[in-house]
Design an enzyme around this catalytic site. Sequence first.
Site, mmCIF file in Angstrom:
data_model
loop_
_atom_site.group_PDB
_atom_site.id
_atom_site.type_symbol
_atom_site.label_atom_id
_atom_site.label_comp_id
_atom_site.label_asym_id
_atom_site.label_seq_id
_atom_site.Cartn_x
_atom_site.Cartn_y
_atom_site.Cartn_z
ATOM 1 N N ARG A 96 0.888 -1.180 0.000
ATOM 2 C CA ARG A 96 0.000 0.000 0.000
ATOM 3 C C ARG A 96 0.913 1.213 0.000
ATOM 4 N NH1 ARG A 96 -5.277 1.079 3.710
ATOM 5 N NH2 ARG A 96 -6.034 -0.278 2.064
ATOM 6 N N HIS A 128 -7.413 1.029 -6.184
ATOM 7 C CA HIS A 128 -7.573 0.075 -5.084
ATOM 8 C C HIS A 128 -8.219 -1.188 -5.668
ATOM 9 C CE1 HIS A 128 -7.674 -1.506 -1.181
ATOM 10 N NE2 HIS A 128 -8.521 -0.698 -0.579
ATOM 11 N N GLN A 131 -9.951 -3.875 -3.537
ATOM 12 C CA GLN A 131 -11.289 -3.483 -3.085
ATOM 13 C C GLN A 131 -12.319 -3.767 -4.173
ATOM 14 O OE1 GLN A 131 -12.111 -2.063 0.064
ATOM 15 N NE2 GLN A 131 -14.142 -2.600 -0.656
ATOM 16 N N ASP A 223 -17.515 6.467 -0.779
ATOM 17 C CA ASP A 223 -16.232 6.350 -0.075
ATOM 18 C C ASP A 223 -16.003 7.695 0.618
ATOM 19 O OD1 ASP A 223 -13.664 5.646 0.755
ATOM 20 O OD2 ASP A 223 -12.735 5.918 -1.216
ATOM 21 N N CYS A 263 -16.395 1.001 0.980
ATOM 22 C CA CYS A 263 -15.189 0.197 1.229
ATOM 23 C C CYS A 263 -14.780 0.224 2.696
ATOM 24 C CB CYS A 263 -14.045 0.684 0.343
ATOM 25 S SG CYS A 263 -13.562 2.400 0.654
ATOM 26 N N ARG A 291 -13.287 -8.967 1.447
ATOM 27 C CA ARG A 291 -11.895 -8.574 1.187
ATOM 28 C C ARG A 291 -10.976 -9.781 1.377
ATOM 29 N NH1 ARG A 291 -9.877 -3.558 1.254
ATOM 30 N NH2 ARG A 291 -8.127 -4.747 0.415
HETATM 31 N N1 CP Z 1 -11.228 -0.692 2.560
HETATM 32 C C1 CP Z 1 -9.958 -0.683 2.977
HETATM 33 O O1 CP Z 1 -9.016 -0.782 2.192
HETATM 34 O O2 CP Z 1 -9.827 -0.561 4.319
HETATM 35 P P1 CP Z 1 -8.435 -0.336 5.089
HETATM 36 O O3 CP Z 1 -7.913 1.009 4.658
HETATM 37 O O4 CP Z 1 -8.776 -0.378 6.543
HETATM 38 O O5 CP Z 1 -7.493 -1.411 4.682
HETATM 39 N N1 NVA Z 2 -10.166 6.472 -0.824
HETATM 40 C C1 NVA Z 2 -9.751 5.998 0.472
HETATM 41 C C2 NVA Z 2 -9.926 4.533 0.556
HETATM 42 C C3 NVA Z 2 -9.607 3.924 1.888
HETATM 43 C C4 NVA Z 2 -9.749 2.423 1.885
HETATM 44 C C5 NVA Z 2 -8.312 6.395 0.736
HETATM 45 O O1 NVA Z 2 -7.492 6.297 -0.180
HETATM 46 O O2 NVA Z 2 -8.013 6.808 1.849
#
Ligand code: CP
Ligand code: NVA
Length: 331
Positions: A96, A128, A131, A223, A263, A291
Amino acid sequence: MSRHFLEIDDLSPAELASVLDLAELREPPAVLKGQGVALMFEKPSARTRNSSEMAVVQLGGHPVAIASAEVGLGTRETPEDLARTLACYHRVIAARVYDHMALVRMAAAIDRAQLFVPVVNLLSDIGHPCQTLADLLTLRQHFGYLKGLSVAWIGDAANNVCHSLALGCALVGARLVAAAPPGFGLSAETISKAVALAGSKGVISESCDPTEAVGGVDAIVTDVWTSMGQESEAEERRRVFSKFQVDEQLVNRAPSHAVVLHCLPAHRGEEISGEVLDSSASLVWQEAGNRMHAMRGLLLWLMGGGTHEDNGDAALRECSGAEDLLGEQSR
Ligand code: CP
Ligand code: NVA
């Protein structure tokens, strides 16, 4: 060459369907037995880290979660050098990151070295895709099909989750309409990619009016208004997005069969009301649970559950001279 998963359209429509099928396999083979999976996080995570760790365990592997500060991605060493190093110990590298280019550079370094270690995007500034796998799995479980579904995205349509979902919908033949304030709509790149993937302009459209967008849809997706890394804009975003909350009034404008996805994490009272999040239309907990199933399906596919050749042993040989160990494992 390794198959990497940096964006949802790294899979063909048939491959995506295979991953979703594999995600439904509740007693999967231990394809990661005795092998590691690196899970590196530059940003916080609850769902992605926990679901990925458990998916690896369910496939017989050993997850190693790494905070980026521990390894200094891009500061202590380059993404290329870090990827080559992690490939010495791990069968898959998942990360990430703030900057999607770090993933691209890691994957390119793996390819240049002719290693067979997939790089997986666990969220970047651009996308993502893990997701999206869970979201499509959730919709398929609920409706029994994906082709022809109609999805409304409400809120920040310029963000990572919406980008990947738009491409995912295009791949499966679902239609997406995104309602966002001016300046926060779908990017031109997202639209052109979705149109190219679907081979049809009708697959994706934009609106400035959430009420109009949810008319006739099967699913409403939202989101956070402020993604990780945009915290300094939070106050301004709360103002700009204030008319884009998924609340009961908006959900009531959609057909009664419409479901709601998010999400998570959710900011109750901002992009979604607590009532909607907890309502019978909300599939968010099934989505969160998926997930893990989606990640297990993806890893299974990357390990050869799909049609491509699995050459995983080559990476271990290259790095550790572990012929004896590999010989032992394959006997
Ligand atoms: N939806 C999602 O990616 O959650 P986290 O940021 O908690 O991993
Ligand atoms: N759009 C959000 C998604 C979190 C899972 C972010 O990038 O923070």
